[in-house]
Design an enzyme around this catalytic site. Structure first.
Site, PDB file in Angstrom:
ATOM      1  N   ASP A  67      47.537  33.479  38.786  1.00 12.92           N
ATOM      2  CA  ASP A  67      48.305  34.146  37.736  1.00 12.92           C
ATOM      3  C   ASP A  67      49.318  35.121  38.350  1.00 12.92           C
ATOM      4  O   ASP A  67      48.950  35.976  39.152  1.00 12.92           O
ATOM      5  CB  ASP A  67      47.345  34.888  36.797  1.00 12.92           C
ATOM      6  CG  ASP A  67      47.977  35.176  35.451  1.00 12.92           C
ATOM      7  OD1 ASP A  67      49.159  35.578  35.411  1.00 12.92           O
ATOM      8  OD2 ASP A  67      47.283  34.995  34.428  1.00 12.92           O
TER       9      ASP A  67
ATOM     10  N   THR B 284      51.271  33.943  30.179  1.00 13.72           N
ATOM     11  CA  THR B 284      50.173  33.246  30.844  1.00 13.72           C
ATOM     12  C   THR B 284      49.699  31.990  30.111  1.00 13.72           C
ATOM     13  O   THR B 284      49.737  30.887  30.659  1.00 13.72           O
ATOM     14  CB  THR B 284      49.002  34.230  31.029  1.00 13.72           C
ATOM     15  OG1 THR B 284      49.466  35.297  31.855  1.00 13.72           O
ATOM     16  CG2 THR B 284      47.794  33.563  31.660  1.00 13.72           C
TER      17      THR B 284
ATOM     18  N   HIS C 251      51.380  43.776  37.585  1.00 13.94           N
ATOM     19  CA  HIS C 251      51.688  44.611  36.415  1.00 13.94           C
ATOM     20  C   HIS C 251      51.576  46.089  36.772  1.00 13.94           C
ATOM     21  O   HIS C 251      52.423  46.893  36.404  1.00 13.94           O
ATOM     22  CB  HIS C 251      50.705  44.315  35.273  1.00 13.94           C
ATOM     23  CG  HIS C 251      51.026  43.081  34.501  1.00 13.94           C
ATOM     24  ND1 HIS C 251      52.191  42.938  33.780  1.00 13.94           N
ATOM     25  CD2 HIS C 251      50.344  41.928  34.317  1.00 13.94           C
ATOM     26  CE1 HIS C 251      52.194  41.746  33.198  1.00 13.94           C
ATOM     27  NE2 HIS C 251      51.087  41.115  33.511  1.00 13.94           N
TER      28      HIS C 251
ATOM     29  N   HIS D 260      56.452  40.277  32.976  1.00 19.04           N
ATOM     30  CA  HIS D 260      57.028  38.930  32.939  1.00 19.04           C
ATOM     31  C   HIS D 260      57.189  38.557  31.486  1.00 19.04           C
ATOM     32  O   HIS D 260      56.491  39.098  30.633  1.00 19.04           O
ATOM     33  CB  HIS D 260      56.122  37.934  33.673  1.00 19.04           C
ATOM     34  CG  HIS D 260      54.691  37.996  33.218  1.00 19.04           C
ATOM     35  ND1 HIS D 260      54.214  37.255  32.172  1.00 19.04           N
ATOM     36  CD2 HIS D 260      53.651  38.750  33.652  1.00 19.04           C
ATOM     37  CE1 HIS D 260      52.931  37.527  31.990  1.00 19.04           C
ATOM     38  NE2 HIS D 260      52.554  38.454  32.865  1.00 19.04           N
TER      39      HIS D 260
HETATM   40  P1  AMP Z   1      49.409  38.200  30.523  1.00 17.02           P
HETATM   41  O1  AMP Z   1      49.753  38.985  31.720  1.00 17.02           O
HETATM   42  O2  AMP Z   1      49.231  39.076  29.318  1.00 17.02           O
HETATM   43  O3  AMP Z   1      50.327  37.057  30.244  1.00 17.02           O
HETATM   44  O4  AMP Z   1      47.966  37.546  30.764  1.00 17.02           O
HETATM   45  C1  AMP Z   1      47.222  37.700  31.942  1.00 17.02           C
HETATM   46  C2  AMP Z   1      45.800  38.033  31.624  1.00 17.02           C
HETATM   47  O5  AMP Z   1      45.183  36.962  30.937  1.00 17.02           O
HETATM   48  C3  AMP Z   1      44.947  38.245  32.869  1.00 17.02           C
HETATM   49  O6  AMP Z   1      44.713  39.620  33.061  1.00 17.02           O
HETATM   50  C4  AMP Z   1      43.644  37.525  32.570  1.00 17.02           C
HETATM   51  O7  AMP Z   1      42.531  38.365  32.717  1.00 17.02           O
HETATM   52  C5  AMP Z   1      43.792  37.059  31.145  1.00 17.02           C
HETATM   53  N1  AMP Z   1      43.184  35.742  30.970  1.00 17.02           N
HETATM   54  C6  AMP Z   1      43.363  34.672  31.738  1.00 17.02           C
HETATM   55  N2  AMP Z   1      42.612  33.632  31.321  1.00 17.02           N
HETATM   56  C7  AMP Z   1      41.941  34.063  30.261  1.00 17.02           C
HETATM   57  C8  AMP Z   1      41.003  33.448  29.371  1.00 17.02           C
HETATM   58  N3  AMP Z   1      40.632  32.177  29.536  1.00 17.02           N
HETATM   59  N4  AMP Z   1      40.539  34.193  28.362  1.00 17.02           N
HETATM   60  C9  AMP Z   1      40.929  35.470  28.189  1.00 17.02           C
HETATM   61  N5  AMP Z   1      41.803  36.103  28.992  1.00 17.02           N
HETATM   62  C10 AMP Z   1      42.305  35.412  30.014  1.00 17.02           C
HETATM   63 ZN    ZN Z   2      50.177  35.144  33.795  1.00 18.14          ZN
HETATM   64 ZN    ZN Z   3      50.700  39.104  33.284  1.00 16.61          ZN
END
Ligand code: AMP
Ligand code: ZN
Ligand code: ZN
Length: 406
Positions: A41, A76, A199, A342
């Site tokens: 990620d 994500t 982040h 992002h």
């Molecule tokens: P974002 O930066 O908000 O786009 O999303 C990243 C976050 O998504 C990360 O901190 C992960 O912990 C969370 N994440 C990834 N996969 C999962 C999942 N299957 N269920 C819940 N949260 C998730």
């Molecule tokens: Zn991501």
């Molecule tokens: Zn993120």
């Protein structure tokens, strides 16, 4: 090699070794390559140039790598689902990390949603694999814990951020230590630490080198463990998106542009998804659609074609996209605001994502031209022994030159 022939070869090679007692020494099992999809990620493509990821740099040099363009929105869940479906978010239905659906009034999809309904506009590769008898084992990839049209990977776990990177690698190795009959052929594993650190610190902070080196060491350990069990693997190592710098001075205040009673904000930050309050569409349109410094807004149907967004009923009525580095907020910035984000234009260099392919069926192609992340899926199907999928957004020709099947 034709897909059917490759599947047959996979099958033949996966048969248990001959352990007849009259053999002078045990014959070491010859294993066919498995496909290992690694999702990191927030691993921005340019992180590879920091000199702290020797394993990934070696895999990139010996295989193929690129600065991959994410799909809009650069978040994500939409992008991880694109990678395993070959469809853009507008078509696979996970149109954001958070969204509403006119067919489910009063509800909202979030990263915590567990219902199959949200995911069933598309079929992830592990479901296609399972349906054709190819065993899959997927750890923490978004969507992998959800039954899609009644099918899950043979092995999966509910998402748990507290499971360490080493435990994730150990789980993959345990899967591959199994006897042939229960050993997966398609493996997926997800790591979240680079996104969280990006982040918090922003993409340029030297302190980001430490989590980057940790991920690299984990992958080095995975490769050593595979060698120890004589398991060849075709690796596809990808990120969902990159990371850009943000700062409290570069804010666009939505509450100073539109009247609070005219709208609801579904998502805000490096882009904003906005719904009009009942009966307030005209007033909201007047406020948003006029020119603004550092930001442009569109109605759902007028979003520029290059973003491939706005036909799914789950997409918002209004979308606003700021300049790179600027953030949209409906109030003053929180004191806890991080330094990295992002979600900006997928064309921005900062949003480019890691792509590396490496393995016995991957050519030493080196750096390949930038491409859209929808094109990863056809490569995954080919490596996994699945026939080409019709009607997807991804183009199999993009990564065809990186394949060197035996
Ligand atoms: P974002 O930066 O908000 O786009 O999303 C990243 C976050 O998504 C990360 O901190 C992960 O912990 C969370 N994440 C990834 N996969 C999962 C999942 N299957 N269920 C819940 N949260 C998730
Ligand atoms: Zn991501
Ligand atoms: Zn993120």
């Amino acid at each position: 090699m034709a897909a059917a022939a490759m599947a047959a070869l996979l099958h033949a090679c996966a048969a248990p070794s001959n352990t007849a007692p009259d053999l002078p020494a045990p014959v070491r099992e010859t294993r066919a390559p498995v496909t290992i999809l690694i999702g990191i990620d927030g691993f921005r493509a340019a992180y590879l140039d920091r000199g702290v990821t020797p394993t990934l740099s070696r895999l990139a040099a010996e295989g193929a790598h690129a600065a991959m363009r994410p799909s809009f929105p650069v978040k994500t869940f939409p992008n991880f689902y694109t990678l395993v479906t070959g469809l853009r978010p507008d078509r696979h239905g996970i149109v954001a990390n958070k969204f509403e659906d006119p067919a489910r009034p009063g509800e909202r999809f979030t990263q915590a949603s567990q219902e199959s309904y949200w995911w069933e506009q598309a079929e992830p590769i592990w479901v296609s694999a399972e349906r054709t008898g190819i065993r899959s084992a997927i750890l923490f990839w978004p969507g992998s814990s959800i039954a899609v049209s009644g099918v899950r990977p043979s092995d999966w776990r509910p998402y748990d951020m507290t499971v360490t990177g080493q435990q994730r690698v150990d789980t993959v190795i345990d899967w591959l230590r199994r006897p042939a009959a229960t050993r997966p052929k398609l493996i997926g594993v997800y790591f979240d630490t680079i996104d969280s650190a990006g982040h918090k610190l922003g993409p340029d902070d030297k302190a980001l080198d430490e989590p980057l080196a940790e991920i690299d060491a984990l992958i080095a350990g995975l490769i050593r463990a595979l060698t120890a069990i004589n398991q060849p693997a075709n690796f596809v190592i990808v990120a969902d998106h990159g990371m850009g710098g943000s700062s409290p001075e570069r804010r666009i205040r939505l509450d100073q542009i539109a009247r609070a009673e005219d709208y609801r904000v579904i998502e805000q930050g490096p882009y904003a998804a906005i719904e009009p309050a009942p009966g307030r569409d005209v007033q909201l349109a007047a406020a948003l659609l006029k020119p603004h410094p550092h930001m442009q807004c569109w109605r759902r149907g007028a979003i520029p074609a290059r973003l491939h967004y706005g036909t799914n009923p789950r997409t918002p009525a209004f979308l606003c996209l700021p300049e790179m580095g600027w953030m949209i907020a409906s109030g003053p910035p929180a004191a806890t605001a991080g330094k990295g984000e992002h979600g900006w234009d997928p064309d921005a260099r900062e949003m480019r994502a890691l792509f590396i392919a490496h393995g016995p069926w991957i050519a030493q192609a080196g750096a390949v031209p930038d491409f859209d992340n929808v094109d990863v899926y056809p490569l995954l199907r080919r490596l996994t022994g699945l026939p080409p999928a019709p009607g997807i957004d991804g183009d199999a020709r993009t990564l065809a030159p990186v394949v060197a099947e035996p």
